[in-house]
Motif scaffolding. Structure first.
Motif, PDB file in Angstrom:
ATOM      1  N   ASP A 236       0.707  -1.414   0.720  1.00 25.91           N
ATOM      2  CA  ASP A 236       0.025  -0.153   0.583  1.00 25.91           C
ATOM      3  C   ASP A 236       0.816   1.135   0.212  1.00 25.91           C
ATOM      4  O   ASP A 236       0.786   2.261  -0.813  1.00 25.91           O
ATOM      5  CB  ASP A 236      -0.871  -0.589   1.042  1.00 25.91           C
ATOM      6  CG  ASP A 236      -2.022  -0.997   1.137  1.00 25.91           C
ATOM      7  OD1 ASP A 236      -2.091  -1.578  -0.148  1.00 25.91           O
ATOM      8  OD2 ASP A 236      -2.574  -1.214   2.262  1.00 25.91           O
ATOM      9  N   LEU A 237       1.993   1.680   0.523  1.00 28.45           N
ATOM     10  CA  LEU A 237       3.311   1.863   1.202  1.00 28.45           C
ATOM     11  C   LEU A 237       3.393   2.882  -0.319  1.00 28.45           C
ATOM     12  O   LEU A 237       3.275   4.398  -0.879  1.00 28.45           O
ATOM     13  CB  LEU A 237       4.442   1.996   1.748  1.00 28.45           C
ATOM     14  CG  LEU A 237       3.256   2.009   3.397  1.00 28.45           C
ATOM     15  CD1 LEU A 237       5.055   2.094   4.029  1.00 28.45           C
ATOM     16  CD2 LEU A 237       2.799   3.340   3.698  1.00 28.45           C
ATOM     17  N   THR A 238       3.668   1.911  -0.966  1.00 30.07           N
ATOM     18  CA  THR A 238       4.693   2.009  -2.696  1.00 30.07           C
ATOM     19  C   THR A 238       3.412   2.075  -3.622  1.00 30.07           C
ATOM     20  O   THR A 238       3.819   3.213  -4.583  1.00 30.07           O
ATOM     21  CB  THR A 238       5.300   0.553  -3.175  1.00 30.07           C
ATOM     22  OG1 THR A 238       3.659  -0.505  -4.141  1.00 30.07           O
ATOM     23  CG2 THR A 238       5.464   0.096  -2.471  1.00 30.07           C
ATOM     24  N   GLU A 239       1.788   2.694  -3.612  1.00 30.65           N
ATOM     25  CA  GLU A 239       0.936   2.717  -4.401  1.00 30.65           C
ATOM     26  C   GLU A 239       0.615   4.476  -3.247  1.00 30.65           C
ATOM     27  O   GLU A 239       0.204   5.033  -4.260  1.00 30.65           O
ATOM     28  CB  GLU A 239       0.145   2.257  -3.924  1.00 30.65           C
ATOM     29  CG  GLU A 239      -0.140   0.737  -4.600  1.00 30.65           C
ATOM     30  CD  GLU A 239      -1.160  -0.626  -4.605  1.00 30.65           C
ATOM     31  OE1 GLU A 239      -1.984  -0.255  -4.121  1.00 30.65           O
ATOM     32  OE2 GLU A 239      -0.974  -1.597  -5.420  1.00 30.65           O
ATOM     33  N   GLN A 240       1.075   4.657  -2.371  1.00 31.47           N
ATOM     34  CA  GLN A 240      -0.565   5.568  -1.806  1.00 31.47           C
ATOM     35  C   GLN A 240       0.499   7.112  -0.662  1.00 31.47           C
ATOM     36  O   GLN A 240       0.014   7.796  -0.871  1.00 31.47           O
ATOM     37  CB  GLN A 240      -1.321   4.759  -1.158  1.00 31.47           C
ATOM     38  CG  GLN A 240      -2.050   3.940  -0.968  1.00 31.47           C
ATOM     39  CD  GLN A 240      -3.072   3.729  -0.454  1.00 31.47           C
ATOM     40  OE1 GLN A 240      -3.730   4.342   1.125  1.00 31.47           O
ATOM     41  NE2 GLN A 240      -4.045   2.816  -0.140  1.00 31.47           N
ATOM     42  N   VAL A 241       2.318   6.255  -1.459  1.00 29.34           N
ATOM     43  CA  VAL A 241       3.662   7.403  -1.033  1.00 29.34           C
ATOM     44  C   VAL A 241       4.009   7.644  -2.201  1.00 29.34           C
ATOM     45  O   VAL A 241       4.651   7.108  -2.713  1.00 29.34           O
ATOM     46  CB  VAL A 241       3.764   7.030   0.247  1.00 29.34           C
ATOM     47  CG1 VAL A 241       4.659   8.382   0.861  1.00 29.34           C
ATOM     48  CG2 VAL A 241       2.968   6.426   1.440  1.00 29.34           C
ATOM     49  N   GLU A 242       4.158   8.946  -2.065  1.00 33.83           N
ATOM     50  CA  GLU A 242       5.028   9.165  -3.496  1.00 33.83           C
ATOM     51  C   GLU A 242       6.037   9.901  -2.990  1.00 33.83           C
ATOM     52  O   GLU A 242       5.914  10.329  -2.132  1.00 33.83           O
ATOM     53  CB  GLU A 242       4.389  10.305  -4.396  1.00 33.83           C
ATOM     54  CG  GLU A 242       3.387  10.019  -4.848  1.00 33.83           C
ATOM     55  CD  GLU A 242       3.589   9.627  -6.111  1.00 33.83           C
ATOM     56  OE1 GLU A 242       4.396   9.519  -6.953  1.00 33.83           O
ATOM     57  OE2 GLU A 242       2.338   9.523  -6.779  1.00 33.83           O
ATOM     58  N   GLY A 243       7.170   9.629  -3.587  1.00 32.59           N
ATOM     59  CA  GLY A 243       8.667  10.131  -3.193  1.00 32.59           C
ATOM     60  C   GLY A 243       9.716   9.157  -2.367  1.00 32.59           C
ATOM     61  O   GLY A 243      11.191   8.740  -1.876  1.00 32.59           O
ATOM     62  N   LEU A 244       8.812   7.688  -2.284  1.00 29.52           N
ATOM     63  CA  LEU A 244       9.338   6.869  -1.431  1.00 29.52           C
ATOM     64  C   LEU A 244       9.891   5.563  -3.079  1.00 29.52           C
ATOM     65  O   LEU A 244      10.118   5.369  -4.032  1.00 29.52           O
ATOM     66  CB  LEU A 244       8.581   5.484  -1.661  1.00 29.52           C
ATOM     67  CG  LEU A 244       8.039   6.029  -0.002  1.00 29.52           C
ATOM     68  CD1 LEU A 244       6.979   4.127   0.337  1.00 29.52           C
ATOM     69  CD2 LEU A 244       9.103   6.073   1.113  1.00 29.52           C
ATOM     70  N   HIS A 245      11.479   5.693  -2.339  1.00 31.77           N
ATOM     71  CA  HIS A 245      13.165   5.143  -2.848  1.00 31.77           C
ATOM     72  C   HIS A 245      13.223   3.170  -2.892  1.00 31.77           C
ATOM     73  O   HIS A 245      13.606   2.778  -3.450  1.00 31.77           O
ATOM     74  CB  HIS A 245      13.963   5.993  -3.239  1.00 31.77           C
ATOM     75  CG  HIS A 245      14.072   6.712  -3.940  1.00 31.77           C
ATOM     76  ND1 HIS A 245      13.491   8.665  -2.978  1.00 31.77           N
ATOM     77  CD2 HIS A 245      13.831   7.395  -5.307  1.00 31.77           C
ATOM     78  CE1 HIS A 245      13.565   9.671  -3.310  1.00 31.77           C
ATOM     79  NE2 HIS A 245      14.188   8.821  -5.193  1.00 31.77           N
TER      80      HIS A 245
END
Length: 505
Positions: free
Chosen positions: A215-224
């Protein structure tokens, strides 16, 4: 990354004083390496796999390969284990310090001994613990954890934040004053703050269900990258262009995530190129780091001397395997519940199967030792005495079988009570018959119930028990392991454990 102490490499703890940093200049193409492990409970690993000494060897080898490294940990350390039942996890912190951990996120098991112990273990660490969504009553990040950090690694500013599952309220004992923020909302706020503070690469350290990591990869912009823990899965995958890594459990694997990072300029504009690659390196057969092994040997020698004392012989088979204690009446679960009920002279004894952790068979004739009992009951829980109405007792039993098909840890092991259930019926309405002391359960009658302090506070889904009158609370209770040891001694061993307590239709 320059090999100085961590805190010399920390550029930012999101405090305003650090916002005066000079602007970052373009870096040369660089490989940044993250050495990741999570959910480690034993000093020496399990069945020839894992162990801090073997992990240390691999960490040193990877650092020699890639100088720009950060050693990360995905949570769950100080419990459960035989040793932590006595030490409350001090030895685990000592080993984490010794292998050169750089940064960690808190896991649910960091709260197994209560928030005061959590704070003590954090204070003993030479590395920071992240708890971005863990707040105290005043709304501050709790217990000495940090909200977020920026390190300079290979000329790049790498920002970290850490998210712990809010289910910790039910899974452990964080205490009434600790609050857990929303996972996605907190993560988005952290990324925004880190970016505004100069972070070029942003890494989420998480202790969540793997689905929540996705979910974090879908809903949080800017993660590497998401470096994860909690589900004990050894896997790495890319979703929404974000690599997600979790390295199993017990140090069986060291996860290695390489990010090839480069600022690329085109038509007067710069963009950051981040290309991930990864591997899982097994610790099995790896030569232990001798310095780390010497530390472990000292701890284990002291523990063996303490725990080798015999308690009593069992004349019957005792089965504490995970599938048994979480799905059916088990003699060892009945024994533990009998001991708790006898200790406080209760009408009913009740404990959750998930708290029984030995996962083994004891053949008839086995002489049980202190070590065996602490292996089975490693969490340091104590016996408390509650007053419950018959209706509450029935709801407690319903909770115990509400997820039996999932082999959930909430499955109840009982004493002084017998019941029949049908798992084909809807969850919450599966109990068809209950007797207490051989008599039918009376819904309005008050019964005394011996249980552990964890579920008495609502843990493992036992909301029905939270807030009920406690005749003996945790401060006055006896360690469950001590109660069971004393009971076996007083009974001159285990000769018989009456059955017929739990019947499935």
């Amino acid at each position: 990354m320059k090999h100085k102490s961590l805190f010399n490499r920390v550029l930012l703890l999101l405090a305003p004083v650090f916002l005066l940093l000079t602007a970052s200049v373009s870096a040369e193409p660089t490989k940044l390496t993250f050495l990741h492990f999570n959910d480690i409970y034993q000093l020496s690993g399990v069945k020839g796999n894992g162990g801090f000494a073997e992990l240390s060897t691999l960490i040193k080898a990877e650092k020699a390969r890639s100088p720009n490294t950060v050693v990360t940990f995905g949570g769950d350390l100080i419990s459960p284990s035989i040793m932590s039942g006595l030490s409350k996890g001090t030895e685990m912190i000592a080993l984490m310090n010794a292998v050169g951990t750089d940064i960690a996120v808190l896991g649910n098991h960091e709260f197994d001994f209560g928030p005061e112990v959590t704070a003590e273990r954090i204070s003993e660490s030479t590395f920071p613990w992240l708890g971005t969504n863990i707040f105290d009553g005043a709304g501050n990040v709790a217990l000495g954890a940090q909200s977020a950090m920026i390190m300079e690694v290979g000329g790049f500013k790498v920002g970290f934040f850490g998210i712990l599952t809010p289910e910790t309220v039910f899974l452990s004992q964080p205490g009434k004053d600790i609050r857990f923020g929303d996972v996605v909302g907190t993560a988005n706020a952290a990324v925004k703050a880190l970016t505004e503070s100069g972070a070029e690469i942003i890494i989420a350290l998480t202790h969540l269900d793997l689905a929540k990591d996705e979910d974090l990869t879908e809903q949080v912009e800017g993660l590497h990258a998401v470096l994860a823990g909690h589900d004990h899965v050894a896997a790495t995958f890319v979703k929404n262009d974000v690599p997600v890594m979790q390295s199993g459990a017990d140090g069986i694997y060291l996860g290695v995530l390489d990010l090839d990072v480069e600022w690329i300029e085109s038509r007067g504009k710069k963009r950051l190129s981040v290309l991930p690659s990864w591997k899982m390196v097994a610790t099995r057969g790896v030569t232990p780091d001798p310095e780390i092994k010497a530390i472990i040997d000292n701890y284990e020698a002291a523990l063996d001397k303490e725990l080798s004392v015999p308690i009593g012989k069992t004349a019957i088979l005792l089965d504490s395997t995970r599938g048994t204690v979480r799905s059916t009446e088990a003699a060892i679960g009945s024994l533990i519940s009998d001991a708790m009920r006898a200790e406080v002279k209760a009408d009913i004894g009740f404990t959750n199967g998930g708290g029984i952790r030995g996962d083994r068979l004891y053949d008839p004739g086995t002489v049980l030792t202190r070590k065996d009992i602490l292996t089975e009951l490693p969490f340091g829980n104590v016996t408390v005495l509650l007053e419950l109405s018959g209706a509450d007792v029935k709801e407690m039993l319903e909770t115990g079988v509400s997820k039996v098909e999932d082999v959930a840890g909430r499955f109840g092991q009982v004493s002084g009570v017998a019941f029949t259930y049908d798992k084909a019926l809807p969850s919450g309405a599966r109990i068809t018959e209950v007797t207490v002391g051989g008599a039918p359960l009376e819904m309005d009658k008050i019964y005394t119930v011996a249980t552990n302090d964890y579920i008495a506070d609502g843990g493992d889904g036992y909301a029905v028990l939270k807030g009920k009158k406690q005749l003996i609370d945790a401060s006055g209770g006896t360690l469950m392991a001590t109660t069971v040891m004393n009971y076996i001694r007083d009974m001159d061993g285990i000769n018989k454990v009456p059955g017929g307590r739990i019947t499935e239709k």
